[in-house]
Write an enzyme that holds these catalytic residues in place. Structure first.
Site, PDB file in Angstrom:
ATOM      1  N   ARG A  32      -3.418 -10.252  -2.066  1.00 17.36           N
ATOM      2  CA  ARG A  32      -3.372  -8.953  -1.393  1.00 17.36           C
ATOM      3  C   ARG A  32      -3.655  -7.826  -2.380  1.00 17.36           C
ATOM      4  NH1 ARG A  32       1.973  -7.598   0.569  1.00 17.36           N
ATOM      5  NH2 ARG A  32       0.804  -5.678   0.667  1.00 17.36           N
TER       6      ARG A  32
ATOM      7  N   LYS B 248      -5.800  -0.619  -5.482  1.00 18.53           N
ATOM      8  CA  LYS B 248      -5.467  -0.960  -4.088  1.00 18.53           C
ATOM      9  C   LYS B 248      -4.809   0.216  -3.376  1.00 18.53           C
ATOM     10  CE  LYS B 248      -1.498  -3.277  -2.985  1.00 18.53           C
ATOM     11  NZ  LYS B 248      -0.779  -2.643  -1.865  1.00 18.53           N
TER      12      LYS B 248
ATOM     13  N   ARG C 163      11.845  -0.425   4.939  1.00 21.36           N
ATOM     14  CA  ARG C 163      10.745   0.502   4.655  1.00 21.36           C
ATOM     15  C   ARG C 163      10.490   1.369   5.873  1.00 21.36           C
ATOM     16  NH1 ARG C 163       6.287  -2.344   0.926  1.00 21.36           N
ATOM     17  NH2 ARG C 163       5.762  -0.163   0.621  1.00 21.36           N
TER      18      ARG C 163
ATOM     19  N   CYS D 159       5.100  -6.153   2.576  1.00 23.59           N
ATOM     20  CA  CYS D 159       6.011  -6.791   1.617  1.00 23.59           C
ATOM     21  C   CYS D 159       7.455  -6.674   2.077  1.00 23.59           C
ATOM     22  CB  CYS D 159       5.909  -6.096   0.265  1.00 23.59           C
ATOM     23  SG  CYS D 159       4.529  -6.615  -0.723  1.00 23.59           S
TER      24      CYS D 159
ATOM     25  N   ASP E 215       6.440  -0.745  -8.839  1.00 22.72           N
ATOM     26  CA  ASP E 215       5.486  -1.845  -8.694  1.00 22.72           C
ATOM     27  C   ASP E 215       5.271  -2.615 -10.003  1.00 22.72           C
ATOM     28  OD1 ASP E 215       5.173  -1.347  -6.033  1.00 22.72           O
ATOM     29  OD2 ASP E 215       3.207  -0.404  -6.184  1.00 22.72           O
TER      30      ASP E 215
END
Ligand code: UD1
Length: 419
Positions: free
Chosen positions: A398, A22, A120, A115, A306
């Site tokens: 997603r 992704k 961010r 997210c 992640d």
């Protein structure tokens, strides 16, 4: 909305094929805006984030066609405005900013959503684009970048938490069509940045050093269309590896790249998980006793943020205390309160989660809050006794291609149900 209903307690057994990454495909799709000629990407994962990006490209004027696991983009004419409605669902959409600036010298992109994992910002993206000569302004939720002339320059893109992945991507994509030489110091070293550089170089760009903290880009006049296969998703691979270990199963990951997973493999081995691998497959066996370990997330080649939430679930199954420290995104512990509902014993102290194991998890309804937190809840559900319902799985869709089907093929009891 859909939920996943999981009956836990079965070890995962068998083989799973890893999908395209992704985080590689999103900036590469954005990079197709840099040429009028058609580009074809192969091994594109069927994910809602990819669909969002395809929609953004279409709205910008590109012709986008999906065929099998390939996507062809022909950006003959492009306009430079990406509205809030288009980009709000996905943080990754900010990576159209660099290519639009490179191609049109004028772009206006709504500040993105995505997210909920701490703040961010995009200050480093903008710092880099300013260094190329862009005039940057923020008005009514949009960032506008204009540069009648883009000129290569030397810049430092390290931030408080280290380099920025999409910031590096954005600057690279703008600089390939700038005049002269750009040097990015403290560039992100992630494999997804390397894949983007490989794609751009195939298009005719001149980029060297991708994968190291210093990337040098010599501007060229124009780029041409190419075909490119996206690298495998190292986070999907890490997720299945941890799930295999946590359920005490044995899973072979096909079409992955263990060379991108050193930090994860090393940590799992420290935990007591047995791993064998060759160049593009890896087998994970979770039958030995588990040990608690400390994990600190870092930019690549460190342990990936992640895969932090997933590792936390594994640590609930290891006797002793594990300290899991998040150094990339503050407040990325949204999964902790939901894991507690399944019986996990986890306390948060600043950037560190203190996990006491081993605890027997028991199934309950839980709510997914972001993509990787959702993956952690799924793993917890696979481990827990009884039934776990993971709600709001649009987050999972997603970033994980057909996760329920892949898990079922590994012997898990997982059903997708409409709420
Ligand atoms: C990408 C990944 C995401 C992953 C993250 C870190 C995509 C689509 N997403 O996100 O899955 O978790 O890398 O590996 O590829 N920062 C600033 N200023 C900026 C930009 C970032 O301070 O302008 C900070 C962030 O708040 C964070 C750190 O830098 O603390 C790293 O963020 P960054 O690498 O930019 O993450 P993304 O590229 O958005």
């Amino acid at each position: 909305m859909y939920s996943l209903v999981i009956r836990g307690g079965r070890p995962l057994e068998g083989e799973v094929t890893i999908s395209g990454a992704k985080n590689a495909v999103l900036p590469i799709l954005a990079a197709t805006l840099l040429t009028r000629e058609p580009c074809t990407l192969r091994r594109v994962p069927a994910l809602s984030d990819v669909t969002f990006m395809m929609r953004i490209l279409t709205a910008l004027g590109a012709k986008v066609r999906a065929h099998g696991d390939a996507v062809t983009v022909e950006a003959g004419r492009v306009k430079g405005i990406a509205t809030y409605d288009l980009v709000r669902k996905m943080r990754g959409s900010i990576c159209v900013l660099g290519p639009l600036l490179g191609r049109l010298r004028d772009a206006k992109v709504s500040l993105p959503g995505g997210c909920v994992i701490g703040s961010r910002p995009i200050d480093l993206h903008l710092k880099g684009l300013r260094a190329l000569g862009a005039d940057v302004s923020i008005q009514q939720g949009y960032v506008r970048v204009r540069a009648p002339r883009l000129a290569g320059s030397e810049m430092f893109l390290g931030g408080r938490a280290g380099p920025t992945v999409l910031g590096t991507a954005n600057v690279m994509m703008a600089a390939v069509l700038a005049e002269g030489v750009t040097t990015i110091q403290s560039a992100a070293c992630e494999p997804e940045v390397v894949d983007l550089a490989d794609f751009l170089n195939a298009m005719g760009a001149r980029i060297s050093g991708a994968g190291s903290p210093t990337i040098t880009i010599t501007g060229v006049g124009e780029l041409h269309g190419v075909e490119h296969e996206v690298i495998p998703d190292r986070i999907e691979a890490a997720t299945f590896a941890v799930a295999a270990a946590a359920t005490r199963g044995e899973v072979t990951l096909r079409r992955c790249r263990p060379e991108h997973l050193h930090a994860v493999i090393d940590k799992l081995q420290e935990v007591g998980v047995r791993i064998t691998h060759n160049r593009n497959s890896m087998t994970v066996r979770g039958d030995a006793a588990l040990r608690s370990v400390d994990v600190t997330t870092q930019p690549y080649a460190g342990y990936p943020t992640d895969a932090q939430a997933q590792m936390m679930v594994l640590m609930t199954q290891a006797p002793g205390i594990s300290l899991i420290t998040e150094r990339v995104f503050e407040a990325r512990f949204m999964h902790v309160s939901e894991l507690a509902r399944l019986g996990a014993d986890i306390t948060i102290e600043g950037p560190t989660a203190i996990v006491k194991g081993a605890t027997a998890l028991s199934g309950a309804p839980v709510m997914a809050s972001d993509l990787r937190a959702s993956a952690a809840l799924v793993i917890a559900g696979l481990v827990a006794e009884g039934q776990t319902t993971v709600k709001r799985i649009y987050h999972l869709d997603r970033g994980y291609e057909k996760i329920d089907e892949k898990l079922r093929r590994l012997g898990a009891s997982v059903r997708r149900v409409r709420d």
